[in-house]
Scaffold this active site. Structure first.
Site, PDB file in Angstrom:
ATOM      1  N   ARG A 116       0.839  -1.183   0.000  1.00  0.00           N
ATOM      2  CA  ARG A 116       0.000   0.000   0.000  1.00  0.00           C
ATOM      3  C   ARG A 116       0.881   1.242   0.000  1.00  0.00           C
ATOM      4  NH1 ARG A 116      -5.299  -1.246   1.422  1.00  0.00           N
ATOM      5  NH2 ARG A 116      -5.778   0.827   0.604  1.00  0.00           N
ATOM      6  N   HIS A 144       0.298   0.276 -10.283  1.00  0.00           N
ATOM      7  CA  HIS A 144      -0.595  -0.636  -9.570  1.00  0.00           C
ATOM      8  C   HIS A 144      -0.993  -1.824 -10.456  1.00  0.00           C
ATOM      9  CE1 HIS A 144      -3.204  -0.475  -5.718  1.00  0.00           C
ATOM     10  NE2 HIS A 144      -2.977  -1.730  -6.060  1.00  0.00           N
ATOM     11  N   ASP A 180       4.843  -0.455  -6.684  1.00  0.00           N
ATOM     12  CA  ASP A 180       3.665  -0.646  -7.527  1.00  0.00           C
ATOM     13  C   ASP A 180       2.504   0.188  -6.999  1.00  0.00           C
ATOM     14  OD1 ASP A 180       2.322  -1.968  -9.718  1.00  0.00           O
ATOM     15  OD2 ASP A 180       1.245  -3.173  -8.234  1.00  0.00           O
ATOM     16  N   GLU A 213      -1.821   7.894  -5.204  1.00  0.00           N
ATOM     17  CA  GLU A 213      -1.594   7.440  -6.583  1.00  0.00           C
ATOM     18  C   GLU A 213      -2.723   7.783  -7.547  1.00  0.00           C
ATOM     19  OE1 GLU A 213      -3.071   2.813  -6.409  1.00  0.00           O
ATOM     20  OE2 GLU A 213      -1.173   3.309  -5.432  1.00  0.00           O
TER      21      GLU A 213
END
Length: 331
Positions: free
Chosen positions: A235, A297, A259, A264
């Site tokens: 996260r 992501h 990621d 984000e």
């Protein structure tokens, strides 16, 4: 049952359609994310909505859903912080989530980023893409079997990551708030400070607990081995982005792979090529390539993970609609 599914990518459409053969929902699959009033109003005439990460069921959007007659709000994610759960309960929305899906998907992403940084492949291929085929000192690397890998968070994903690194010959140590049994063959559980002090690669697979704040802080980074690699495929909120930037710039970290990012939604899923990013921390992170590798992501963007998410989401809706026990109900 009419279901509006947000954030469905082209490659996911066949998976949705195949899974739906066992349920028979009237599906509308849209690539749009729930992030505007207009995107919320797309739910007119639908009984249920299925969200993904970065689809924000906030007060404004939930009010629109209530007015439009939407009955169920579901998410195909393990996290639920993109939903104002307390307000949704006030409005009477039954909700459900997907507590787990292919752990291999996220674990493989973490291992891939770690190996790219360890073997400097992003650096090397960025040079060969410009027709520079020289081998320089930056390209020299350790073999992973000569490395200690630290796994922070030994849940399902963390354990798979540990097994993969162990299979590659690395010495694997890990930390978790619980004592995990049955991992002795591939991972030695130790305290966090020992993980940080000994590991050449540290990969984060811990949950984000809002009350605890960021896990990766300046103090965390200070305790890490000089020149180590840090990976976060868990996260974004777990990491103090500014502290990581400082660690990369100073050489404390040899590389950072992520990621996920804190905040984000500002950039992920958008084509911002040639533009200056509004968030100066994101702008700095991008500028640190190839020492910093960012993927938007993609951890769960695999055939197996998407199938798991969709099947469980459809089953959740069936259970809620039929007033059956729904173990994944958001309470």
């Amino acid at each position: 049952m009419k279901v509006l599914c947000y954030g469905v990518r082209d490659v996911e459409v066949p998976i949705f359609e195949a899974c739906n053969k066992n349920f028979g929902y009237d599906l509308k699959l849209v690539p749009d994310y729930l992030n505007t009033k207009e995107s919320a109003e797309m739910a007119k005439g639908f009984d249920a909505v299925l969200l993904r990460g970065n689809c924000f069921a906030n007060k404004q959007n939930l009010d629109i859903y209530k007015e439009l007659g939407v009955k169920y709000v579901l998410t195909r994610t393990a996290g639920t912080d993109h939903i104002d759960v307390a307000y949704a309960k006030e409005l009477g929305f039954p909700m459900a989530f997907v507590p787990r899906y292919s752990p291999n998907a996220i674990a493989e992403m973490a291992v891939t980023q770690a190996m790219m940084l360890l073997r400097h492949t992003a650096y090397s291929t960025s040079r060969t893409a410009k027709k520079n085929f020289e081998v320089d000192s930056v390209m020299f690397s350790k073999e992973v079997r000569n490395c200690t890998v630290g796994v922070v968070g030994l849940g399902r994903i963390g354990r798979v990551a540990a097994q993969i690194f162990h299979g590659m010959g690395a010495t694997v140590i890990g930390q978790d708030v619980f004592q995990i049994k049955g991992i002795e063959d591939f991972c030695t559980q130790v305290e966090l400070d020992e993980v940080l002090a000994k590991s050449d690669i540290v990969t984060i697979h811990a949950p984000y607990i809002k009350e605890n704040g960021a896990l990766v802080t300046r103090d965390f980074l200070k305790k890490m081995k000089d020149g180590a690699i840090l990976i976060n495929c868990a996260r974004g909120q777990l990491v103090d982005t500014e502290a990581v930037i400082e660690a990369v710039e100073s050489g404390k970290l040899d590389g950072y792979g992520c990621d996920v990012l804190d905040g984000e939604a500002e950039i992920f899923g958008k084509d911002l090529e040639g533009q200056k990013l509004e968030n100066p921390l994101f702008e700095k992170l991008v500028a640190l390539y190839p020492k910093v590798l960012i993927t938007p992501h993609l951890g769960s963007n695999t055939d197996e993970a998407v199938k798991n998410m969709v099947e469980i989401s459809f089953e959740n809706l069936k259970n809620l609609a039929e007033n059956k026990d729904c173990p994944n109900k958001i309470k």
